[in-house]
Design a protein around this motif. Sequence first.
Motif, PDB file in Angstrom:
ATOM      1  N   ILE A  10       0.913  -1.417  -0.401  1.00 14.74           N
ATOM      2  CA  ILE A  10       0.059  -0.115  -0.041  1.00 14.74           C
ATOM      3  C   ILE A  10       0.659   1.441  -0.017  1.00 14.74           C
ATOM      4  N   THR A  11       0.273   1.948  -0.825  1.00 16.37           N
ATOM      5  CA  THR A  11       1.446   3.252  -0.519  1.00 16.37           C
ATOM      6  C   THR A  11       0.659   4.618  -1.503  1.00 16.37           C
ATOM      7  N   GLY A  12       0.982   5.839  -0.907  1.00 17.72           N
ATOM      8  CA  GLY A  12       0.167   7.068  -0.821  1.00 17.72           C
ATOM      9  C   GLY A  12       0.159   8.120  -0.010  1.00 17.72           C
ATOM     10  N   ILE A  13       0.133   9.071   0.658  1.00 12.37           N
ATOM     11  CA  ILE A  13      -0.063   9.933   0.586  1.00 12.37           C
ATOM     12  C   ILE A  13      -0.676   9.943   2.370  1.00 12.37           C
ATOM     13  N   ILE A  14       0.155  10.089   3.664  1.00 13.61           N
ATOM     14  CA  ILE A  14      -1.057  10.311   4.598  1.00 13.61           C
ATOM     15  C   ILE A  14      -1.095  11.323   4.411  1.00 13.61           C
ATOM     16  N   LEU A  15      -2.959  11.491   5.329  1.00  8.49           N
ATOM     17  CA  LEU A  15      -3.603  12.690   5.231  1.00  8.49           C
ATOM     18  C   LEU A  15      -3.999  12.736   6.777  1.00  8.49           C
ATOM     19  N   GLN A  16      -3.437  12.188   7.594  1.00  8.75           N
ATOM     20  CA  GLN A  16      -3.932  11.873   8.770  1.00  8.75           C
ATOM     21  C   GLN A  16      -3.512  11.234   9.617  1.00  8.75           C
ATOM     22  N   GLU A  17      -2.909  11.267  10.950  1.00  4.80           N
ATOM     23  CA  GLU A  17      -2.058  10.598  11.451  1.00  4.80           C
ATOM     24  C   GLU A  17      -2.613  10.759  13.247  1.00  4.80           C
ATOM     25  N   PHE A  18      -3.012   9.558  13.480  1.00  7.61           N
ATOM     26  CA  PHE A  18      -3.326   9.228  15.023  1.00  7.61           C
ATOM     27  C   PHE A  18      -1.962   8.424  16.270  1.00  7.61           C
ATOM     28  N   LYS A  19      -3.000   8.172  17.250  1.00  4.65           N
ATOM     29  CA  LYS A  19      -2.143   7.404  17.559  1.00  4.65           C
ATOM     30  C   LYS A  19      -1.956   6.090  17.671  1.00  4.65           C
ATOM     31  N   HIS A  20      -3.116   5.403  16.428  1.00  5.19           N
ATOM     32  CA  HIS A  20      -2.737   3.832  16.214  1.00  5.19           C
ATOM     33  C   HIS A  20      -3.169   3.847  14.839  1.00  5.19           C
ATOM     34  N   VAL A  21      -3.144   4.827  14.151  1.00  7.25           N
ATOM     35  CA  VAL A  21      -3.394   4.428  12.751  1.00  7.25           C
ATOM     36  C   VAL A  21      -2.734   6.028  12.106  1.00  7.25           C
ATOM     37  N   PHE A  22      -2.381   4.863  10.343  1.00  7.60           N
ATOM     38  CA  PHE A  22      -2.210   5.999   9.673  1.00  7.60           C
ATOM     39  C   PHE A  22      -3.608   5.948   8.473  1.00  7.60           C
ATOM     40  N   LYS A  23      -4.066   7.171   8.405  1.00  8.83           N
ATOM     41  CA  LYS A  23      -4.924   7.379   6.761  1.00  8.83           C
ATOM     42  C   LYS A  23      -3.943   8.006   6.051  1.00  8.83           C
ATOM     43  N   LYS A  48      -7.190   4.787   2.590  1.00 12.32           N
ATOM     44  CA  LYS A  48      -6.760   3.197   3.033  1.00 12.32           C
ATOM     45  C   LYS A  48      -6.354   3.814   5.135  1.00 12.32           C
ATOM     46  N   VAL A  49      -7.585   2.910   5.843  1.00 14.00           N
ATOM     47  CA  VAL A  49      -6.784   2.985   7.446  1.00 14.00           C
ATOM     48  C   VAL A  49      -5.628   2.070   7.751  1.00 14.00           C
ATOM     49  N   VAL A  50      -4.096   2.381   7.667  1.00 16.24           N
ATOM     50  CA  VAL A  50      -4.106   1.372   8.005  1.00 16.24           C
ATOM     51  C   VAL A  50      -2.808   1.346   9.717  1.00 16.24           C
ATOM     52  N   PRO A  51      -3.083   0.616  10.309  1.00 11.45           N
ATOM     53  CA  PRO A  51      -2.177   0.350  11.313  1.00 11.45           C
ATOM     54  C   PRO A  51      -1.186   0.416  11.660  1.00 11.45           C
ATOM     55  N   LYS A  52      -0.420   1.260  12.800  1.00 15.02           N
ATOM     56  CA  LYS A  52       0.764   1.172  12.791  1.00 15.02           C
ATOM     57  C   LYS A  52       1.679  -0.174  13.519  1.00 15.02           C
ATOM     58  N   LEU A  53       0.713  -0.532  14.607  1.00 16.26           N
ATOM     59  CA  LEU A  53       1.395  -1.953  14.722  1.00 16.26           C
ATOM     60  C   LEU A  53       1.501  -2.651  13.871  1.00 16.26           C
ATOM     61  N   ASN A  54       2.199  -3.863  14.105  1.00 15.74           N
ATOM     62  CA  ASN A  54       2.638  -4.705  13.087  1.00 15.74           C
ATOM     63  C   ASN A  54       2.833  -4.694  12.035  1.00 15.74           C
ATOM     64  N   ASN A  55       3.740  -3.333  11.458  1.00 19.80           N
ATOM     65  CA  ASN A  55       3.901  -2.646   9.976  1.00 19.80           C
ATOM     66  C   ASN A  55       4.769  -2.278   9.854  1.00 19.80           C
ATOM     67  N   VAL A  56       5.498  -1.805   9.005  1.00 15.07           N
ATOM     68  CA  VAL A  56       6.973  -1.272   8.257  1.00 15.07           C
ATOM     69  C   VAL A  56       6.344  -0.364   7.485  1.00 15.07           C
TER      70      VAL A  56
END
Length: 200
Positions: free
Chosen positions: A133-146, A155-163
């Motif tokens: 998944i590639t794209g521009i970060i629109l929003q950053e929350f404590k646990h996820v990137f949008k 796409k809502v991608v969780p930070k946990l368990n991802n590099v």
Amino acid sequence: PQSSEKAQTFVHAFLKRSMPKLKDEAIQEMLTRKAVVLEHYPKKKAKQKRRKTKGFTAKQRRELRLFEIEPEQQRYAIFLPLHELWKQYIRDLCHGLKPDTQPHMIQGKLLKADLHGAIVTVTKSKCPSYVGITGIILQEFKHVFKIITKEDKLKVVPKLNNVFSLELDGFISYIYGSKFLLRASERSAKKFKLKGTIDL
């Protein structure tokens, strides 16, 4: 007049009572001035507590849909200028990304930088469907990137368990989401360890 004599007698008696150590001559001298200054201690005003302005609760934010991006706004092309601004922001932050710039210095700056507008790619994940998944970060929350992809999908991608990998002017940086579970505002003040255990 009789009233003035009474007043004088009263004042004389009052001063004698109030200042017993003072002699009659001194009291008489004070009376001839026709002005008596009495010490006055004003009461200390109680400090008023400042009322903290209450913000919206999480429930109210959800009801008002403050963080939701409208479907007609979910287009990759709209946010490309934001990405260009982000690139300039990082170049200014790192005083120019030159070939001889120390990688750890850039990495340290990126750890605390604002990532809104950055193009990131999920390189590793415990969930295979997130990889690529590639794209521009629109929003950053404590646990996820949008993230908005080139296909105009949010796409809502969780930070946990991802590099995540991030590339700018030939410099590639990796973000281990498990170590990045902070809000953007909190991350700017956090001290990151240069070495530590790395896991998904």
